[in-house]
Structures are given as structure tokens and as C-alpha cells.
Design a protein around this motif. Structure first.
Motif, PDB file in Angstrom:
ATOM      1  N   LEU A 332     -21.068 -23.794   5.336  1.00 26.64           N
ATOM      2  CA  LEU A 332     -21.332 -22.859   4.410  1.00 26.64           C
ATOM      3  C   LEU A 332     -19.948 -22.311   4.429  1.00 26.64           C
ATOM      4  CD1 LEU A 332     -23.647 -20.959   3.136  1.00 26.64           C
ATOM      5  CD2 LEU A 332     -23.493 -19.749   5.376  1.00 26.64           C
ATOM      6  N   SER A 333     -19.231 -21.860   5.103  1.00 27.06           N
ATOM      7  CA  SER A 333     -18.205 -21.048   5.200  1.00 27.06           C
ATOM      8  C   SER A 333     -16.892 -21.751   4.764  1.00 27.06           C
ATOM      9  CB  SER A 333     -17.750 -20.417   6.561  1.00 27.06           C
ATOM     10  OG  SER A 333     -17.392 -21.393   7.762  1.00 27.06           O
ATOM     11  N   TRP A 334     -16.685 -23.221   5.035  1.00 25.54           N
ATOM     12  CA  TRP A 334     -15.632 -23.734   4.517  1.00 25.54           C
ATOM     13  C   TRP A 334     -16.115 -24.874   3.114  1.00 25.54           C
ATOM     14  CZ3 TRP A 334     -10.638 -23.116   6.284  1.00 25.54           C
ATOM     15  CH2 TRP A 334     -10.514 -22.455   7.498  1.00 25.54           C
ATOM     16  N   GLY A 335     -17.250 -25.428   3.454  1.00 23.88           N
ATOM     17  CA  GLY A 335     -17.506 -26.314   2.189  1.00 23.88           C
ATOM     18  C   GLY A 335     -17.952 -25.582   0.892  1.00 23.88           C
ATOM     19  N   PHE A 336     -19.001 -24.612   1.153  1.00 22.54           N
ATOM     20  CA  PHE A 336     -19.463 -23.845   0.050  1.00 22.54           C
ATOM     21  C   PHE A 336     -18.283 -22.914  -0.291  1.00 22.54           C
ATOM     22  CE2 PHE A 336     -21.876 -20.515  -1.902  1.00 22.54           C
ATOM     23  CZ  PHE A 336     -22.272 -20.918  -2.983  1.00 22.54           C
ATOM     24  N   GLY A 337     -17.714 -22.184   0.901  1.00 22.93           N
ATOM     25  CA  GLY A 337     -16.537 -21.174   0.780  1.00 22.93           C
ATOM     26  C   GLY A 337     -17.257 -19.719   1.280  1.00 22.93           C
ATOM     27  N   ALA A 338     -16.613 -19.145   2.050  1.00 18.78           N
ATOM     28  CA  ALA A 338     -17.008 -17.733   2.540  1.00 18.78           C
ATOM     29  C   ALA A 338     -16.977 -16.763   1.423  1.00 18.78           C
ATOM     30  CB  ALA A 338     -16.116 -17.301   3.786  1.00 18.78           C
ATOM     31  N   ALA A 343     -19.516 -13.287  -2.667  1.00 17.97           N
ATOM     32  CA  ALA A 343     -19.788 -13.067  -4.050  1.00 17.97           C
ATOM     33  C   ALA A 343     -21.144 -13.099  -4.556  1.00 17.97           C
ATOM     34  CB  ALA A 343     -18.659 -14.134  -4.856  1.00 17.97           C
ATOM     35  N   ALA A 344     -21.739 -13.962  -3.780  1.00 16.02           N
ATOM     36  CA  ALA A 344     -23.168 -14.370  -3.823  1.00 16.02           C
ATOM     37  C   ALA A 344     -24.115 -13.175  -3.612  1.00 16.02           C
ATOM     38  CB  ALA A 344     -23.707 -15.480  -3.298  1.00 16.02           C
ATOM     39  N   SER A 434     -15.476 -34.224  -1.225  1.00 16.60           N
ATOM     40  CA  SER A 434     -16.961 -34.443  -0.623  1.00 16.60           C
ATOM     41  C   SER A 434     -17.351 -33.057   0.249  1.00 16.60           C
ATOM     42  CB  SER A 434     -17.100 -35.475   0.238  1.00 16.60           C
ATOM     43  OG  SER A 434     -17.077 -36.843  -0.584  1.00 16.60           O
ATOM     44  N   VAL A 435     -16.045 -32.563   0.868  1.00 15.51           N
ATOM     45  CA  VAL A 435     -16.323 -31.398   1.492  1.00 15.51           C
ATOM     46  C   VAL A 435     -16.272 -30.081   0.769  1.00 15.51           C
ATOM     47  CG1 VAL A 435     -15.708 -32.600   3.624  1.00 15.51           C
ATOM     48  CG2 VAL A 435     -13.900 -31.246   2.278  1.00 15.51           C
ATOM     49  N   ARG A 436     -15.944 -29.975  -0.277  1.00 18.73           N
ATOM     50  CA  ARG A 436     -15.952 -28.952  -1.298  1.00 18.73           C
ATOM     51  C   ARG A 436     -16.672 -28.752  -2.508  1.00 18.73           C
ATOM     52  NH1 ARG A 436     -12.329 -25.320   0.448  1.00 18.73           N
ATOM     53  NH2 ARG A 436     -10.609 -25.811   2.110  1.00 18.73           N
ATOM     54  N   VAL A 437     -17.146 -27.610  -2.879  1.00 18.31           N
ATOM     55  CA  VAL A 437     -17.806 -27.460  -4.168  1.00 18.31           C
ATOM     56  C   VAL A 437     -16.943 -27.764  -5.181  1.00 18.31           C
ATOM     57  CG1 VAL A 437     -18.958 -25.732  -5.616  1.00 18.31           C
ATOM     58  CG2 VAL A 437     -19.469 -25.703  -3.001  1.00 18.31           C
ATOM     59  N   PRO A 438     -17.417 -28.545  -6.320  1.00 17.65           N
ATOM     60  CA  PRO A 438     -16.149 -28.883  -7.215  1.00 17.65           C
ATOM     61  C   PRO A 438     -15.756 -27.583  -7.849  1.00 17.65           C
ATOM     62  CG  PRO A 438     -18.224 -30.101  -7.284  1.00 17.65           C
ATOM     63  CD  PRO A 438     -18.504 -28.945  -6.312  1.00 17.65           C
TER      64      PRO A 438
END
Length: 458
Positions: A332-338, A343-344, A434-438
Motif C-alpha cells: 500500500l505505502s510503497w507499491g501504490f504509494g503513500a 490524495a485519495a 511490477s511493484v509500482r502503479v504505472p
């Protein structure tokens, strides 16, 4: 449920030592001093009538996990009833069962307060509360204390089980989840302190009555509530009414937890197989509940409490839960991004989450889960029976296999994805993609809305 039914008797079956399951060491707590000393001299130990009812009548417990000893048919029937209740609570969806959930969540507080008020008036209550509140620093050197404390926090908050995600998906887009999360932290901690104070006031009374230390009153395991509550009910006016309400409370808490857990699991299954399961929800849910009923049969054998302890230690908590929580918070915090999470939340409820939460999500939370996991592995101790006899080696091996069912799947799927997607790229590029949202998820003018990012997050 078993105790709830038994509480209709004019004299509780756990109240006397005159039953077929009692032995010479049985004491009710009402014996005078000379009689108590005579029992101790004759048997070298004493055991309360409440303990003997729990172990010898309700569980009919065997000496070891290797001895199933047959099925306790009364418990099997009640387990079937409980699964029927869970099924009908969910067959129209959790949204339609919200009144059931509200009642299950709020009613126990009324009974806990009554329990506390009565417990404080019993002789020995101060001794029990003092035992509860007096720190024992030497316990901090035991790995099991850290494992149990950490996983209890995760379990009581529902972290790592998917339940919060499944139930949260039923909220409106603008629902203030940030407020709910903060409130839940205080309510959960306060509930633990309130309930613990009530329980230890009763344990102090049991210690006073039996002449044993509090540490020796209750054996570790699943039986705490079924030793403290019956003792409490025995000493209340209108005892049948209060006993019924106390055990109704425990039943409600169990059903409430199970309904939420099942909703989390079934929501995940529906997301994975939407066309098959949503079209035939009632039949599929019935098959799922029946499958879990079959899996629960070993738990209601005479050796079932030993199996429950094994599965609780290795499957429902400890290594498996810590691993899941670690990967969940990292994803959640690193892949999708904190930053995207913040912001969400701002888009949904208009609140700018303080920057400190970004630090907690990205660093402190994963580090805590990892250190707890490492600590548990490094200071691993095989499982023991309540009398400190070790479980057999094969039982601990089964426990580790059970833990691995949850642990191996996450890195296993990551490796599978890494080698089957984007094969035209180098391995390092595949990994980072693979580990980050494009980056395509970010618009030129800012981040996409949470509704547009939802498919990417899933």
C-alpha cells in the motif's frame, strides 16, 4: 451456546462438586478453611468446580493432541446451529445485516459494565486487579509475549484478514474513514482495559476462594471466559438471568466476528469469480459455510481444544499474520504509494492527512511487523500444553505447514508474475514495473481520482 443453555438450571452444573465428572480435588470456593486444607492434604492439589465442568464435562478433554477421543456431539450440534445463523446473516449481503452487526457490537458493552460492577464487590477483587496492573518486566524477554501482543493488536483491529477492506467497500465514497480509524483505536484499547479489569477482579475472587495464586487459577488457552464468567454468574442475584445474558454476549461476539470474517472471505471470492458466484450467491455461500463446518469437526472432538490451540498459534496469528500485514502495508505505502493514499483520502472526505502518517505507513509500520516476525523466528519456542508438556514434533510441523499456506502465496505470486509478464523487458525493469502503479495513472495536471485508480489498485 452450551453454557447459555446450561444456565437455565436452578442450580448451575458448575456450581457443585456432586456430579459424575467431579473428582476428590474439586472445590466450590464455599468450603471452610479446615475442609479446604483436608482436601489439599488428601489430593495434593485442588481444582475448582468451574474448571472441572469446563474440562471434564463441556470439552471432555483428552491428555494429548494425538488422542481425538471421539466427537462431543452436543458441541457438534451447536456448531451446526452457529453456521446456520452465519449463513442467514449473510445470504442477502452484509449491508442488509447491519442491524444484526450493530446489536452484536453494542450489546456486549452493557454486560461488561455489569460484570465489572459486580466483580469489584467480590472479596479478592483488589488482589486480581493489582495482579493485572502490576508490570512484570521479565516477561518482555519472552518471544511469545511480543508475538501474542503484536498479533492480538492485529487481530482485534482486523488488520491482515481482509475484513476491514471487505466491510469498507460497502461504505459511501465520502464516508469519513479517517475519523472511524482514529475512533476505533481508542475504543478498541479502552474495551480491552475495561474487559480485562472485569475479568481479573473475578480471577482475584477465584484465587481467594481456592487458596491458589492467580497465575495458577486459569490455564493458558481458550478457556478464560468459560472459567471467569461462570464463577461470576454464580455470585449474582437472579443468577440464571445474568448467566444467560453473559453467555449470550459471548455467543454474539463470536457470531459477529465470524460474520465479518466470512464476509471478507466471500467478498474476495466474489471478486475473483464474479460471474460464477454472484449469480448463484446463496448456493455458493451455503457450500462455503458447509465446507467450513466440515473443517470444524476436529475442533469438537475430545481432543479438539489441543487442535484449536495449534491452529490458533500457527494459522490465525503469529508468523502468518505478521507476514501478511508486512506485505500488505508495504504494497500500500510503497507499491501504490503513500502520497496517493493521502490524495485519495483528501478526495473522498476532504481531509489532508498529516505528513506524519506517511512516515508511519512507509517506515514504522513495516519495520514493526518485520521486527516482530524476526523476533518470533529467532526466539521460537515449540508449542506446549497448559501443564507445560511439549506438543509432539509432528504437530509443530503441521503448524508450520499451516502458516506457510498464507506466507508462501504472496512471494510465490510475485515471482510468478515477474517471470510471466512483460517478458520483452529486462528482469530489473520488470521488477520495478511490477511493484509500482504505472506512471500512466498520473495525469499531466495531477493524480487521477481514486475511482479511476481503483482498477489499478486491485
Amino acid at each position: 451456546m452450551y453454557y447459555m443453555i446450561a444456565s437455565f438450571n436452578s442450580t448451575f452444573p458448575w456450581e457443585t462438586c456432586d456430579n459424575w465428572w467431579n473428582d476428590a480435588s474439586c472445590v466450590t470456593g464455599k468450603e471452610h478453611t479446615k475442609m479446604l486444607e483436608a482436601i489439599k492434604a488428601h489430593t495434593n492439589h485442588t481444582q475448582t468446580s468451574v474448571e472441572q465442568y469446563w474440562e471434564r464435562r463441556v470439552l471432555m478433554v483428552t491428555d494429548s493432541i494425538e488422542d481425538f477421543g471421539g466427537i462431543q456431539w452436543e458441541l457438534l450440534g451447536l456448531m451446526a446451529v452457529s453456521w446456520v445463523i452465519v449463513y442467514f446473516a449473510l445470504w442477502k449481503g452484509i449491508t442488509n445485516a447491519r442491524k444484526f452487526v450493530y446489536f452484536c457490537a453494542l450489546f456486549p458493552y452493557v454486560l461488561i459494565v455489569v460484570l465489572l460492577l459486580r466483580g469489584l464487590t467480590l472479596p479478592g477483587a483488589a488482589k486480581g486487579i493489582s495482579y493485572y496492573l502490576t508490570p512484570n518486566a521479565t516477561k518482555l524477554m519472552e518471544a511469545t509475549v511480543w508475538k501474542d501482543a503484536g498479533t492480538q493488536v492485529f487481530y482485534s483491529y482486523g488488520v491482515g484478514f481482509g475484513t476491514l477492506i471487505a466491510l469498507g467497500s460497502h461504505n459511501k465514497f465520502s464516508h469519513n474513514c479517517f475519523r472511524d480509524a482514529i475512533m476505533m483505536c481508542f475504543i478498541n484499547g479502552g474495551t480491552s482495559i475495561l474487559a480485562s479489569t472485569a475479568i481479573f477482579s473475578i480471577l482475584g475472587f477465584m484465587s481467594e476462594a481456592s487458596g491458589k495464586d492467580i497465575a495458577d487459577i486459569v490455564k493458558p488457552g481458550v478457556g478464560l471466559a468459560f472459567l471467569a464468567y461462570p464463577e461470576m454468574a454464580t455470585n449474582l442475584p437472579m443468577k440464571q438471568l445474568w448467566a444467560f445474558l453473559f453467555f449470550l454476549m459471548i455467543t454474539i461476539l463470536g457470531l459477529d466476528s465470524q460474520v465479518c470474517m466470512m464476509e471478507g472471505l466471500y467478498t474476495a471470492l466474489e471478486d475473483a469469480f464474479p460471474t460464477q458466484l454472484r449469480k448463484h450467491k446463496r448456493v455458493a455461500l451455503l457450500c462455503t459455510c458447509f465446507g467450513f463446518f466440515i473443517l470444524g469437526i476436529p475442533m469438537v472432538t475430545h481432543g479438539g481444544s489441543h487442535w484449536l490451540t495449534l491452529i490458533d498459534a500457527y494459522g490465525a496469528s503469529g508468523y502468518a499474520l505478521l507476514t501478511v500485514v508486512f506485505f500488505e502495508v508495504v504494497g500500500l505505502s510503497w507499491g501504490f504509494g503513500a502520497d496517493r493514499v493521502r490524495a485519495a483520502i483528501k478526495e473522498m472526505i476532504g481531509i489532508q492527512v498529516p505528513l506524519v502518517f506517511k512516515i508511519l505507513w512507509k517506515y514504522l509500520s513495516p519495520l514493526t511487523a518485520f521486527l516482530l516476525f524476526w523476533f518470533c523466528v529467532y526466539y521460537y519456542e515449540p508449542l506446549n500444553y497448559p501443564d507445560q508438556r511439549p506438543y509432539p514434533l509432528w504437530a509443530n510441523v503441521i503448524g508450520f505447514m499451516l502458516s506457510s499456506c498464507s506466507m508462501v502465496v504472496i512471494p510465490g505470486w510475485a515471482i510468478y508474475y515477474l517471470f510471466t509478464h512483460n517478458k520483452h523487458l529486462r528482469l530489473s525493469e520488470r521488477f520495478w514495473r511490477s511493484v509500482r502503479v504505472p506512471e500512466s495513472a498520473v495525469q499531466a495536471g495531477g493524480k487521477k481520482s481514486i475511482q479511476e485508480l481503483k482498477p489499478l489498485a486491485l
